[in-house]
Design a protein around this motif. Structure first.
Motif, PDB file in Angstrom:
ATOM      1  N   LEU A 183       0.767  -1.047  -0.084  1.00 25.30           N
ATOM      2  CA  LEU A 183       0.000  -0.031   0.114  1.00 25.30           C
ATOM      3  C   LEU A 183       0.953   1.360   0.002  1.00 25.30           C
ATOM      4  O   LEU A 183       0.663   2.291  -0.720  1.00 25.30           O
ATOM      5  N   TYR A 184       1.932   1.148   0.947  1.00 23.82           N
ATOM      6  CA  TYR A 184       2.667   2.463   0.828  1.00 23.82           C
ATOM      7  C   TYR A 184       3.789   2.585  -0.359  1.00 23.82           C
ATOM      8  O   TYR A 184       3.907   3.770  -0.855  1.00 23.82           O
ATOM      9  N   LEU A 185       4.146   1.443  -1.073  1.00 29.47           N
ATOM     10  CA  LEU A 185       4.550   1.266  -2.284  1.00 29.47           C
ATOM     11  C   LEU A 185       3.699   2.172  -3.614  1.00 29.47           C
ATOM     12  O   LEU A 185       4.260   2.727  -4.139  1.00 29.47           O
ATOM     13  N   GLN A 186       2.507   2.086  -3.260  1.00 31.96           N
ATOM     14  CA  GLN A 186       1.662   2.645  -4.109  1.00 31.96           C
ATOM     15  C   GLN A 186       1.270   4.095  -3.689  1.00 31.96           C
ATOM     16  O   GLN A 186       0.484   4.561  -4.379  1.00 31.96           O
ATOM     17  N   GLY A 187       2.027   4.765  -2.849  1.00 37.36           N
ATOM     18  CA  GLY A 187       1.948   5.912  -2.299  1.00 37.36           C
ATOM     19  C   GLY A 187       0.642   6.373  -1.284  1.00 37.36           C
ATOM     20  O   GLY A 187       0.514   7.214  -1.046  1.00 37.36           O
ATOM     21  N   ARG A 188       0.420   5.454  -0.492  1.00 31.65           N
ATOM     22  CA  ARG A 188      -0.693   5.451   0.427  1.00 31.65           C
ATOM     23  C   ARG A 188      -0.226   6.467   1.490  1.00 31.65           C
ATOM     24  O   ARG A 188       0.800   6.546   1.929  1.00 31.65           O
ATOM     25  N   VAL A 189      -1.336   7.309   1.885  1.00 37.35           N
ATOM     26  CA  VAL A 189      -1.094   8.195   2.777  1.00 37.35           C
ATOM     27  C   VAL A 189      -2.133   7.880   4.107  1.00 37.35           C
ATOM     28  O   VAL A 189      -3.344   7.614   3.415  1.00 37.35           O
ATOM     29  N   ARG A 190      -1.946   7.780   5.086  1.00 36.94           N
ATOM     30  CA  ARG A 190      -2.511   7.507   6.256  1.00 36.94           C
ATOM     31  C   ARG A 190      -2.678   8.332   7.379  1.00 36.94           C
ATOM     32  O   ARG A 190      -1.833   8.572   7.945  1.00 36.94           O
ATOM     33  N   SER A 191      -3.911   8.948   7.398  1.00 34.24           N
ATOM     34  CA  SER A 191      -4.262   9.812   8.437  1.00 34.24           C
ATOM     35  C   SER A 191      -5.373   9.362   9.559  1.00 34.24           C
ATOM     36  O   SER A 191      -6.360   9.037   9.066  1.00 34.24           O
ATOM     37  N   ILE A 192      -5.057   9.581  10.887  1.00 34.46           N
ATOM     38  CA  ILE A 192      -5.777   8.956  11.899  1.00 34.46           C
ATOM     39  C   ILE A 192      -5.875  10.270  12.770  1.00 34.46           C
ATOM     40  O   ILE A 192      -4.819  10.481  13.409  1.00 34.46           O
ATOM     41  N   PRO A 193      -7.186  10.793  12.880  1.00 38.11           N
ATOM     42  CA  PRO A 193      -7.128  12.013  13.632  1.00 38.11           C
ATOM     43  C   PRO A 193      -7.481  11.759  15.106  1.00 38.11           C
ATOM     44  O   PRO A 193      -7.130  12.529  15.958  1.00 38.11           O
ATOM     45  N   ASP A 194      -7.933  10.407  15.433  1.00 35.16           N
ATOM     46  CA  ASP A 194      -8.105  10.009  16.745  1.00 35.16           C
ATOM     47  C   ASP A 194      -8.216   8.407  16.730  1.00 35.16           C
ATOM     48  O   ASP A 194      -8.765   7.740  16.397  1.00 35.16           O
ATOM     49  N   ILE A 195      -7.093   7.909  17.427  1.00 33.84           N
ATOM     50  CA  ILE A 195      -6.826   6.551  17.200  1.00 33.84           C
ATOM     51  C   ILE A 195      -7.602   5.659  18.210  1.00 33.84           C
ATOM     52  O   ILE A 195      -7.844   4.646  17.898  1.00 33.84           O
ATOM     53  N   ASP A 196      -8.536   6.551  19.291  1.00 30.58           N
ATOM     54  CA  ASP A 196      -9.568   5.465  19.789  1.00 30.58           C
ATOM     55  C   ASP A 196     -10.641   5.503  18.890  1.00 30.58           C
ATOM     56  O   ASP A 196     -11.445   4.778  19.320  1.00 30.58           O
ATOM     57  N   ALA A 197     -10.977   6.233  18.131  1.00 33.98           N
ATOM     58  CA  ALA A 197     -12.398   6.157  17.200  1.00 33.98           C
ATOM     59  C   ALA A 197     -11.944   5.457  15.877  1.00 33.98           C
ATOM     60  O   ALA A 197     -12.958   5.027  15.305  1.00 33.98           O
ATOM     61  N   GLU A 198     -10.752   5.206  15.486  1.00 39.15           N
ATOM     62  CA  GLU A 198     -10.349   4.842  14.392  1.00 39.15           C
ATOM     63  C   GLU A 198     -10.575   3.080  14.326  1.00 39.15           C
ATOM     64  O   GLU A 198     -10.122   2.470  15.248  1.00 39.15           O
ATOM     65  N   PRO A 199     -10.948   2.427  13.235  1.00 36.67           N
ATOM     66  CA  PRO A 199     -11.136   1.104  13.209  1.00 36.67           C
ATOM     67  C   PRO A 199      -9.873   0.629  12.800  1.00 36.67           C
ATOM     68  O   PRO A 199      -9.642   0.199  11.514  1.00 36.67           O
ATOM     69  N   ILE A 200      -8.907   0.440  13.815  1.00 34.55           N
ATOM     70  CA  ILE A 200      -7.697  -0.138  13.270  1.00 34.55           C
ATOM     71  C   ILE A 200      -7.344  -1.486  14.083  1.00 34.55           C
ATOM     72  O   ILE A 200      -7.894  -1.682  15.144  1.00 34.55           O
ATOM     73  N   ALA A 201      -6.436  -2.125  13.642  1.00 35.69           N
ATOM     74  CA  ALA A 201      -6.175  -3.431  14.515  1.00 35.69           C
ATOM     75  C   ALA A 201      -5.573  -3.143  15.898  1.00 35.69           C
ATOM     76  O   ALA A 201      -4.835  -2.312  16.149  1.00 35.69           O
TER      77      ALA A 201
END
Length: 209
Positions: free
Chosen positions: A104-122
């Motif tokens: 994903l990053y090799l394809q230029g992905r930008v990852r922005s998370i404004p609030d890690i508690d509210a974000e659906p992440i692992a």
């Protein structure tokens, strides 16, 4: 008492470096000096870039996560609002960053998370960020462009994921703006296109710091 110019202090002629060996010694010394100079120039550029990006974003931390081998990385530079936010030397959770994320990053992905508690992440990712006091997270890739095609070889069209430029805000959540993203991308491009960085990648200079 002998001084440095006392001829009796010199070793026997047979033990002295021959004139034939001197050019090889001088060449090796020259290469060492060039490498040290190159490393200092590279390190100064990375630190200057992280400092400038952090000041523009007004966040608590901007760090370089450098990949010293495939998908194995370490924080090698950081700019901080306070020393208590230092994560220098952090290696990251291996189980969270894998081949899929790298693509994903090799394809230029930008990852922005404004609030890690509210974000659906692992969970492993959230726990990792919380362990670094992160409330908001912004990541852009540093992609080294492929070398130019030569006349006698096939061009290499693959980019290299050299590292990640990471912005963390620790004191509060943060709504990342498009201007914030552009600032990060400009910082990443500065590093990715700098001759000292490109040379590092192409000549396999050992990892930064």
């Amino acid at each position: 008492m002998q001084n440095q110019f006392d001829r009796s202090a010199l070793p026997p002629k047979a033990d002295r470096p021959s004139s034939e060996a001197t050019p090889h010694f001088d060449q090796g010394l020259k290469k060492l000096i060039q490498r040290l100079s190159h490393n200092l120039e590279r390190d100064a550029l990375v630190q200057k870039t992280t400092n400038e990006v952090r000041e523009q974003l007004q966040v608590d931390r901007v760090a370089l996560y450098y990949f010293y081998r495939e998908w194995k990385g370490r924080v090698t530079f950081e700019a901080l609002s306070d020393r208590k936010y230092s994560i220098y030397g952090e290696t990251g959770p291996d189980e969270c960053f894998n081949w899929e994320y790298a693509q994903l990053y090799l394809q230029g992905r930008v990852r922005s998370i404004p609030d890690i508690d509210a974000e659906p992440i692992a969970d492993c990712h959230r726990d990792f960020l919380k362990g670094m006091q992160v409330r908001a997270n912004l990541v852009v890739p540093i992609l080294i462009p492929p070398p130019q095609a030569s006349t006698d070889s096939e061009p290499n069209n693959s980019v290299r994921l050299w590292g990640l430029l990471v912005a963390h805000h620790c004191q509060d959540v943060k709504d990342w703006t498009e201007a914030n993203v552009q600032t990060m991308q400009q910082g990443a491009e500065t590093l990715a296109t700098s001759p000292v960085i490109v040379k590092t990648d192409r000549t396999n200079v050992p990892p930064i710091n």
